[in-house]
Write a protein that holds these residues in place. Structure first.
Motif, PDB file in Angstrom:
ATOM      1  N   ARG A 282       4.916  -1.215 -37.060  1.00 59.33           N
ATOM      2  CA  ARG A 282       5.189  -2.624 -36.749  1.00 59.33           C
ATOM      3  C   ARG A 282       4.949  -3.437 -38.012  1.00 59.33           C
ATOM      4  O   ARG A 282       3.927  -3.284 -38.682  1.00 59.33           O
ATOM      5  CB  ARG A 282       4.268  -3.104 -35.635  1.00 59.33           C
TER       6      ARG A 282
ATOM      7  N   GLY B 256      14.821  -2.124 -31.085  1.00 57.67           N
ATOM      8  CA  GLY B 256      14.366  -2.253 -29.712  1.00 57.67           C
ATOM      9  C   GLY B 256      13.002  -2.919 -29.662  1.00 57.67           C
ATOM     10  O   GLY B 256      12.473  -3.349 -30.688  1.00 57.67           O
ATOM     11  N   GLU B 257      12.428  -3.011 -28.453  1.00 57.43           N
ATOM     12  CA  GLU B 257      11.146  -3.706 -28.281  1.00 57.43           C
ATOM     13  C   GLU B 257       9.996  -2.793 -27.868  1.00 57.43           C
ATOM     14  O   GLU B 257       8.848  -3.197 -27.943  1.00 57.43           O
ATOM     15  CB  GLU B 257      11.254  -4.789 -27.194  1.00 57.43           C
ATOM     16  N   ALA B 258      10.272  -1.597 -27.403  1.00 54.27           N
ATOM     17  CA  ALA B 258       9.208  -0.721 -26.905  1.00 54.27           C
ATOM     18  C   ALA B 258       8.185  -0.441 -27.998  1.00 54.27           C
ATOM     19  O   ALA B 258       8.534  -0.265 -29.156  1.00 54.27           O
ATOM     20  CB  ALA B 258       9.800   0.584 -26.385  1.00 54.27           C
TER      21      ALA B 258
ATOM     22  N   GLU C 174      10.474  -4.211 -12.654  1.00 54.91           N
ATOM     23  CA  GLU C 174       9.983  -4.484 -14.011  1.00 54.91           C
ATOM     24  C   GLU C 174      11.168  -4.677 -14.952  1.00 54.91           C
ATOM     25  O   GLU C 174      12.206  -4.044 -14.805  1.00 54.91           O
ATOM     26  CB  GLU C 174       9.151  -3.298 -14.523  1.00 54.91           C
ATOM     27  N   THR C 175      10.995  -5.548 -15.938  1.00 57.75           N
ATOM     28  CA  THR C 175      12.030  -5.739 -16.941  1.00 57.75           C
ATOM     29  C   THR C 175      12.045  -4.515 -17.847  1.00 57.75           C
ATOM     30  O   THR C 175      11.008  -4.080 -18.324  1.00 57.75           O
ATOM     31  CB  THR C 175      11.743  -7.003 -17.786  1.00 57.75           C
ATOM     32  N   GLU C 176      13.227  -3.958 -18.048  1.00 55.91           N
ATOM     33  CA  GLU C 176      13.338  -2.779 -18.890  1.00 55.91           C
ATOM     34  C   GLU C 176      13.229  -3.165 -20.358  1.00 55.91           C
ATOM     35  O   GLU C 176      13.813  -4.152 -20.795  1.00 55.91           O
ATOM     36  CB  GLU C 176      14.677  -2.086 -18.666  1.00 55.91           C
ATOM     37  N   GLU C 177      12.464  -2.362 -21.097  1.00 59.28           N
ATOM     38  CA  GLU C 177      12.377  -2.551 -22.539  1.00 59.28           C
ATOM     39  C   GLU C 177      13.490  -1.752 -23.204  1.00 59.28           C
ATOM     40  O   GLU C 177      13.831  -0.669 -22.752  1.00 59.28           O
ATOM     41  CB  GLU C 177      11.052  -2.000 -23.080  1.00 59.28           C
ATOM     42  N   THR C 178      14.030  -2.303 -24.270  1.00 56.23           N
ATOM     43  CA  THR C 178      14.950  -1.508 -25.057  1.00 56.23           C
ATOM     44  C   THR C 178      14.111  -0.692 -26.025  1.00 56.23           C
ATOM     45  O   THR C 178      13.024  -1.097 -26.435  1.00 56.23           O
ATOM     46  CB  THR C 178      15.949  -2.388 -25.828  1.00 56.23           C
ATOM     47  N   VAL C 179      14.585   0.477 -26.365  1.00 58.46           N
ATOM     48  CA  VAL C 179      13.835   1.401 -27.199  1.00 58.46           C
ATOM     49  C   VAL C 179      14.471   1.465 -28.583  1.00 58.46           C
ATOM     50  O   VAL C 179      15.691   1.559 -28.703  1.00 58.46           O
ATOM     51  CB  VAL C 179      13.836   2.813 -26.562  1.00 58.46           C
ATOM     52  N   THR C 180      13.642   1.385 -29.612  1.00 58.05           N
ATOM     53  CA  THR C 180      14.142   1.565 -30.968  1.00 58.05           C
ATOM     54  C   THR C 180      14.623   3.005 -31.094  1.00 58.05           C
ATOM     55  O   THR C 180      13.925   3.938 -30.705  1.00 58.05           O
ATOM     56  CB  THR C 180      13.037   1.289 -32.002  1.00 58.05           C
TER      57      THR C 180
ATOM     58  N   SER D  58       7.080  -9.300 -34.729  1.00 56.26           N
ATOM     59  CA  SER D  58       7.254  -8.389 -33.597  1.00 56.26           C
ATOM     60  C   SER D  58       8.315  -7.344 -33.921  1.00 56.26           C
ATOM     61  O   SER D  58       8.766  -6.618 -33.048  1.00 56.26           O
ATOM     62  CB  SER D  58       7.646  -9.176 -32.347  1.00 56.26           C
TER      63      SER D  58
END
Length: 159
Positions: free
Chosen positions: A77, A132-134, A8-14, A82
Motif C-alpha cells: 500500500r 482494486g480495493e481489497a 455486503e458490498t463486493e470489493e474489487t480485487v487488484t 489508499s
C-alpha cells in the motif's frame, strides 16, 4: 428490503496480469508448471517468487538457465494513500532484470508501472495491473503470448 439490498458490498480485487513469452517455449516447454487457466489468489503479505526452484518459488520456470529464485513481486500500500502497487526485486546474482528501460542488478527493486515489460535473458513478461480495493489479497492471472512481446529488440541471453 431484499437480500440483494442487504448483501455486503463486493470489493474489487487488484489483479496482476502477466503475459509470458520465450522464443523456445514450443520445444523447451519451460512454462509447463504455470497455471494459465485461472486467476490465483495471493495473500497481501506474501511474496510471489519466480524461478527454477519449485520448493522456493510459487511460479516455477523449467529452464536450467533461470536462477533458483529469479525475481519476486511484492504487493504493498502506498504511503498516505489508499492506492496499492507492486514492487519487483531481482533475486538473481547472475542475470540482470530489466523493467521497461531500467536495469536492475542483484537485490535492486523498483515499483511496477501500471503496464510494463519485464525482461531477463530471452524471457519477456508483459505486466499489467488491474487496480482494486481489497486489502487482504490480490490475484495473479498468467497468460501465454504466441508472439514476442518486444519486437525487433536485442535482449542479452542468460549466461
Amino acid at each position: 428490503m431484499s437480500s440483494f439490498e442487504e448483501a455486503e458490498t463486493e470489493e474489487t480485487v487488484t489483479c496482476l496480469h502477466l503475459t509470458f513469452y520465450h522464443p523456445g517455449q514450443g520445444e523447451k516447454m519451460m512454462f509447463r508448471c504455470l497455471d494459465f487457466c485461472r486467476r490465483q489468489q495471493v495473500r497481501a503479505d506474501d511474496t510471489a517468487k519466480f524461478g527454477r526452484d519449485s520448493s522456493l518459488c510459487r511460479y516455477s520456470l523449467m529452464d536450467t538457465r533461470v536462477s533458483r529464485i529469479q525475481f519476486s513481486l511484492q504487493f504493498y500500500r502506498k504511503l498516505h494513500t489508499s492506492e496499492y502497487g507492486f514492487e519487483v526485486k531481482n533475486l538473481s546474482k547472475k542475470t540482470k532484470l530489466t523493467v521497461n528501460q531500467t536495469e536492475l542488478g542483484y537485490l535492486n527493486k523498483i515499483e511496477l508501472p501500471l503496464k510494463c515489460i519485464i525482461c531477463f535473458g530471452d524471457y519477456q513478461i508483459l505486466a499489467e495491473i488491474q487496480e482494486g480495493e481489497a486489502v487482504d489479497y490480490f490475484e495473479i492471472h498468467l497468460h501465454l503470448a504466441e508472439a514476442p512481446i518486444l519486437q525487433e529488440r536485442c535482449l542479452p541471453s542468460l549466461q
